[in-house]
Design a protein around this motif. Sequence first.
Motif, PDB file in Angstrom:
ATOM      1  N   GLU A   4       0.831  -1.196   0.000  1.00 51.97           N
ATOM      2  CA  GLU A   4       0.000   0.000   0.000  1.00 51.97           C
ATOM      3  C   GLU A   4       0.876   1.261   0.000  1.00 51.97           C
ATOM      4  O   GLU A   4       0.641   2.188  -0.765  1.00 51.97           O
ATOM      5  N   ALA A   5       1.897   1.254   0.868  1.00 53.01           N
ATOM      6  CA  ALA A   5       2.808   2.397   0.941  1.00 53.01           C
ATOM      7  C   ALA A   5       3.478   2.610  -0.416  1.00 53.01           C
ATOM      8  O   ALA A   5       3.599   3.738  -0.897  1.00 53.01           O
ATOM      9  N   PHE A   6       3.872   1.501  -1.044  1.00 55.86           N
ATOM     10  CA  PHE A   6       4.547   1.598  -2.345  1.00 55.86           C
ATOM     11  C   PHE A   6       3.606   2.173  -3.406  1.00 55.86           C
ATOM     12  O   PHE A   6       3.979   3.080  -4.151  1.00 55.86           O
ATOM     13  N   LEU A   7       2.373   1.637  -3.451  1.00 58.77           N
ATOM     14  CA  LEU A   7       1.410   2.090  -4.464  1.00 58.77           C
ATOM     15  C   LEU A   7       1.082   3.570  -4.288  1.00 58.77           C
ATOM     16  O   LEU A   7       1.088   4.344  -5.255  1.00 58.77           O
ATOM     17  N   PHE A   8       0.799   3.976  -3.031  1.00 56.53           N
ATOM     18  CA  PHE A   8       0.476   5.382  -2.785  1.00 56.53           C
ATOM     19  C   PHE A   8       1.696   6.277  -3.026  1.00 56.53           C
ATOM     20  O   PHE A   8       1.579   7.366  -3.572  1.00 56.53           O
ATOM     21  N   GLY A   9       2.875   5.796  -2.625  1.00 57.79           N
ATOM     22  CA  GLY A   9       4.093   6.575  -2.828  1.00 57.79           C
ATOM     23  C   GLY A   9       4.393   6.785  -4.305  1.00 57.79           C
ATOM     24  O   GLY A   9       4.694   7.892  -4.749  1.00 57.79           O
ATOM     25  N   ALA A  10       4.264   5.703  -5.091  1.00 56.58           N
ATOM     26  CA  ALA A  10       4.537   5.792  -6.529  1.00 56.58           C
ATOM     27  C   ALA A  10       3.525   6.718  -7.208  1.00 56.58           C
ATOM     28  O   ALA A  10       3.901   7.567  -8.025  1.00 56.58           O
ATOM     29  N   SER A  11       2.223   6.577  -6.849  1.00 57.81           N
ATOM     30  CA  SER A  11       1.242   7.495  -7.442  1.00 57.81           C
ATOM     31  C   SER A  11       1.540   8.925  -7.031  1.00 57.81           C
ATOM     32  O   SER A  11       1.343   9.857  -7.816  1.00 57.81           O
ATOM     33  N   GLY A  12       2.011   9.108  -5.785  1.00 58.61           N
ATOM     34  CA  GLY A  12       2.358  10.446  -5.303  1.00 58.61           C
ATOM     35  C   GLY A  12       3.463  11.079  -6.134  1.00 58.61           C
ATOM     36  O   GLY A  12       3.416  12.269  -6.443  1.00 58.61           O
TER      37      GLY A  12
END
Length: 269
Positions: A4-12
């Motif tokens: 989740e952190a990775f997905l949100f971070g990458a979209s960020g």
Amino acid sequence: MVLEAFLFGASGLIIGSFVNVLILREGKRDLMGRSACPSCRTVLKVVDLVPVFSFVYLGGACRYCKNRISLQYPLVEIGTALLFVLVGLSPLPIELKILGVLIMALFVAITVYDIYHTVIPDVWSYAAGVVAFVYGLLAMEEASQITYVVLGALATATPLFSLWLVSRGKWMGLGDVKLAFTIGFLLGPIAGPFAILCAFIIGAVVSVCILLPLPVLLAYAEKIGITPLSRGAPRFTMESEVPFGPFLIASCILVWQLNVYGISIPFLP
Ligand SMILES: [Zn+2]
């Protein structure tokens, strides 16, 4: 959690690079069209536009003309990514997380633009207001939710509106009043005004600790070869107009996220 952190971070990172485009082109050109180097006007390739990585790989300079690229670009991307991760890891349901990151992206755009121009573009303010209104409605469960959310906006914006009225726009811009509506929709009638109060405190502390020594820091940064701000960026002095939007947003994010993560705030029920 890690995923989740990775997905949100990458979209960020990706949205953050779009936020940079938004800031750069606001009122100048449309959002479509290829990005070019602001110094040499060379149209940039995809490899030059990878968030953060391109900046690091190219050593913070344009591949073609070797002019320095503003630190603003990677900072905005990293900042947006961190805020996205903060929302992504919170215990909110997914629909609130999506609305939450949208608000964060607009907050980053407003903050940076306000620092450069001491103006908040209306479109961004209204967009944030609409998203925050929907967020407020979804976050509440009671039947009286609309009343509560609207009351929140009125209670939060009224103090700033009064300051704007009394000073005829000298102490407070109308843009800050509009921003306060968004904050009120998000935080409600108690935490909203509390966030406004905190914004004044944060503003006072930052003005004394950072803005007073800022000219010295900027001169030093330039001496060692860092260009912290784009050319033509304002050099704040205590006499010049200090934008209030960034303090409102910092305070709002603080109160909002403490609330979301269930951390109780002193003086607040
Ligand atoms: Zn160039």
